[in-house]
Design a protein around this motif. Structure first.
Motif, PDB file in Angstrom:
ATOM      1  N   LEU A 123      -4.420   3.556   5.973  1.00 54.19           N
ATOM      2  CA  LEU A 123      -3.122   4.214   5.910  1.00 54.19           C
ATOM      3  C   LEU A 123      -2.766   4.396   4.439  1.00 54.19           C
ATOM      4  CD1 LEU A 123      -0.478   5.230   7.293  1.00 54.19           C
ATOM      5  CD2 LEU A 123       0.379   2.880   7.066  1.00 54.19           C
ATOM      6  N   SER A 124      -2.468   5.631   4.027  1.00 51.83           N
ATOM      7  CA  SER A 124      -2.140   5.920   2.626  1.00 51.83           C
ATOM      8  C   SER A 124      -0.633   6.036   2.464  1.00 51.83           C
ATOM      9  CB  SER A 124      -2.818   7.220   2.173  1.00 51.83           C
ATOM     10  OG  SER A 124      -4.229   7.105   2.242  1.00 51.83           O
ATOM     11  N   VAL A 125      -0.074   5.206   1.590  1.00 55.99           N
ATOM     12  CA  VAL A 125       1.354   5.244   1.270  1.00 55.99           C
ATOM     13  C   VAL A 125       1.501   5.899  -0.094  1.00 55.99           C
ATOM     14  CG1 VAL A 125       3.431   3.876   0.825  1.00 55.99           C
ATOM     15  CG2 VAL A 125       1.856   3.194   2.652  1.00 55.99           C
ATOM     16  N   GLN A 126       2.050   7.119  -0.103  1.00 57.50           N
ATOM     17  CA  GLN A 126       2.228   7.853  -1.351  1.00 57.50           C
ATOM     18  C   GLN A 126       3.603   7.524  -1.934  1.00 57.50           C
ATOM     19  OE1 GLN A 126      -0.280   9.924  -2.762  1.00 57.50           O
ATOM     20  NE2 GLN A 126      -1.401   8.800  -1.184  1.00 57.50           N
ATOM     21  N   GLY A 127       3.700   6.335  -2.498  1.00 52.76           N
ATOM     22  CA  GLY A 127       4.975   5.852  -3.031  1.00 52.76           C
ATOM     23  C   GLY A 127       4.958   4.345  -3.038  1.00 52.76           C
ATOM     24  N   SER A 128       6.086   3.732  -2.705  1.00 53.56           N
ATOM     25  CA  SER A 128       6.184   2.279  -2.720  1.00 53.56           C
ATOM     26  C   SER A 128       6.174   1.728  -1.304  1.00 53.56           C
ATOM     27  CB  SER A 128       7.463   1.840  -3.440  1.00 53.56           C
ATOM     28  OG  SER A 128       8.613   2.313  -2.741  1.00 53.56           O
ATOM     29  N   LEU A 129       5.757   0.476  -1.181  1.00 54.59           N
ATOM     30  CA  LEU A 129       5.762  -0.243   0.084  1.00 54.59           C
ATOM     31  C   LEU A 129       6.541  -1.532  -0.100  1.00 54.59           C
ATOM     32  CD1 LEU A 129       4.785  -0.931   2.978  1.00 54.59           C
ATOM     33  CD2 LEU A 129       2.720  -1.894   1.930  1.00 54.59           C
ATOM     34  N   VAL A 130       7.529  -1.752   0.783  1.00 55.86           N
ATOM     35  CA  VAL A 130       8.313  -2.984   0.753  1.00 55.86           C
ATOM     36  C   VAL A 130       8.192  -3.663   2.103  1.00 55.86           C
ATOM     37  CG1 VAL A 130      10.600  -4.005   0.506  1.00 55.86           C
ATOM     38  CG2 VAL A 130       9.942  -2.061  -0.927  1.00 55.86           C
ATOM     39  N   LEU A 131       7.656  -4.873   2.101  1.00 55.09           N
ATOM     40  CA  LEU A 131       7.581  -5.705   3.293  1.00 55.09           C
ATOM     41  C   LEU A 131       8.517  -6.888   3.089  1.00 55.09           C
ATOM     42  CD1 LEU A 131       3.706  -5.641   3.589  1.00 55.09           C
ATOM     43  CD2 LEU A 131       5.232  -4.683   5.296  1.00 55.09           C
ATOM     44  N   THR A 132       9.561  -7.001   3.921  1.00 59.72           N
ATOM     45  CA  THR A 132      10.522  -8.088   3.773  1.00 59.72           C
ATOM     46  C   THR A 132      10.013  -9.339   4.478  1.00 59.72           C
ATOM     47  OG1 THR A 132      11.800  -7.643   5.773  1.00 59.72           O
ATOM     48  CG2 THR A 132      12.329  -6.334   3.805  1.00 59.72           C
ATOM     49  N   SER A 133      10.773 -10.431   4.360  1.00 65.86           N
ATOM     50  CA  SER A 133      10.371 -11.690   4.977  1.00 65.86           C
ATOM     51  C   SER A 133      10.353 -11.615   6.497  1.00 65.86           C
ATOM     52  CB  SER A 133      11.312 -12.810   4.522  1.00 65.86           C
ATOM     53  OG  SER A 133      12.657 -12.518   4.895  1.00 65.86           O
TER      54      SER A 133
END
Length: 230
Positions: A123-133
């Motif tokens: 999976l390509s994320v063209q930007g930022s990735l935020v995974l919370t708790s």
């Protein structure tokens, strides 16, 4: 598809059919709601503009492309992004699952699940990735291959990694499950089910990559209690 926009909060029904090659949002306030009961609904139309996509129920695959620059909200069911949606923004909340082998823009997972690729894909994320708790990062492993996510920007990590075994791991193997241009934070933990296929899941961090290492599974959990060493 599913139900009209004004009834998006109603119970899911059978998926509808939209015979068109493309959807063009006008002033940017249009909405597509996927609120259906199908487990394999494919939406192939290209999408353009700055509207909103809501994944509410069922399993939907976006296989098209276009230039969708709007917001995608995944709050129920599963949304597979297998097409090109690199200019969009996605928000995944509790009860929702996002994954696929396509391209999407900024992704925030807060209480939902992000699937790393699908069946060994990326999976390509063209930007930022935020995974919370509160997030779950699901990695599908099938023998020597595992899904991964490639992030062009910053990956902010938290939450738990869940390993889904699709096949037996025959030897101790290390998989790359996430890469990014810059990484902040670490996952809180990793879990695995089914010691007959693999065991001893552990994470490591090398540069801006996250690695998963698994040992081969044991036959013993599948044997009867009176089995001898042979």
């Amino acid at each position: 598809p599913g139900r009209p926009t004004k009834l998006w909060s109603g119970a899911p029904v059978g998926a509808g059919v939209l015979n068109t090659q493309a959807i063009l949002f006008g002033a940017g306030n249009g909405t597509i709601n996927f609120n259906h009961t199908s487990s394999n609904y494919v939406f192939a139309a290209d999408i353009y503009g700055s509207g909103t996509i809501n994944q509410l129920a069922g399993t939907t695959t976006l296989s098209g492309g276009g230039m969708f620059m709007g917001q995608t909200n995944v709050s129920g069911g599963t949304l597979w992004v297998d097409g090109a949606f690199g200019s969009s923004t996605a928000n995944v909340t509790s009860g929702g699952t996002l994954g696929g082998v396509g391209t999407i823009g900024d992704v925030t997972v807060n209480g939902g699940t992000l699937v790393a690729g699908r069946s060994g894909g990326t999976l390509s994320v063209q930007g930022s990735l935020v995974l919370t708790s509160a997030a779950t990062y699901l990695v599908q492993v099938n023998g020597a291959t595992a899904g991964q996510t490639a992030v062009s920007g910053t990956a902010t990590l938290a939450g738990n990694v869940q390993v889904q075994l699709l096949g037996r791991v025959g030897a101790t193997t290390t998989y790359t499950i996430l890469t990014s241009a810059a990484t902040s934070g670490t996952f809180d933990g990793v879990s695995i089910s089914g010691s007959g296929l693999a065991r001893n899941a552990r994470l490591s961090y090398v540069g801006n990559s996250v690695l998963l290492t698994l040992d081969p599974g044991l036959l013993s959990p599948s044997l009867p209690g009176n089995a001898n060493i042979n």
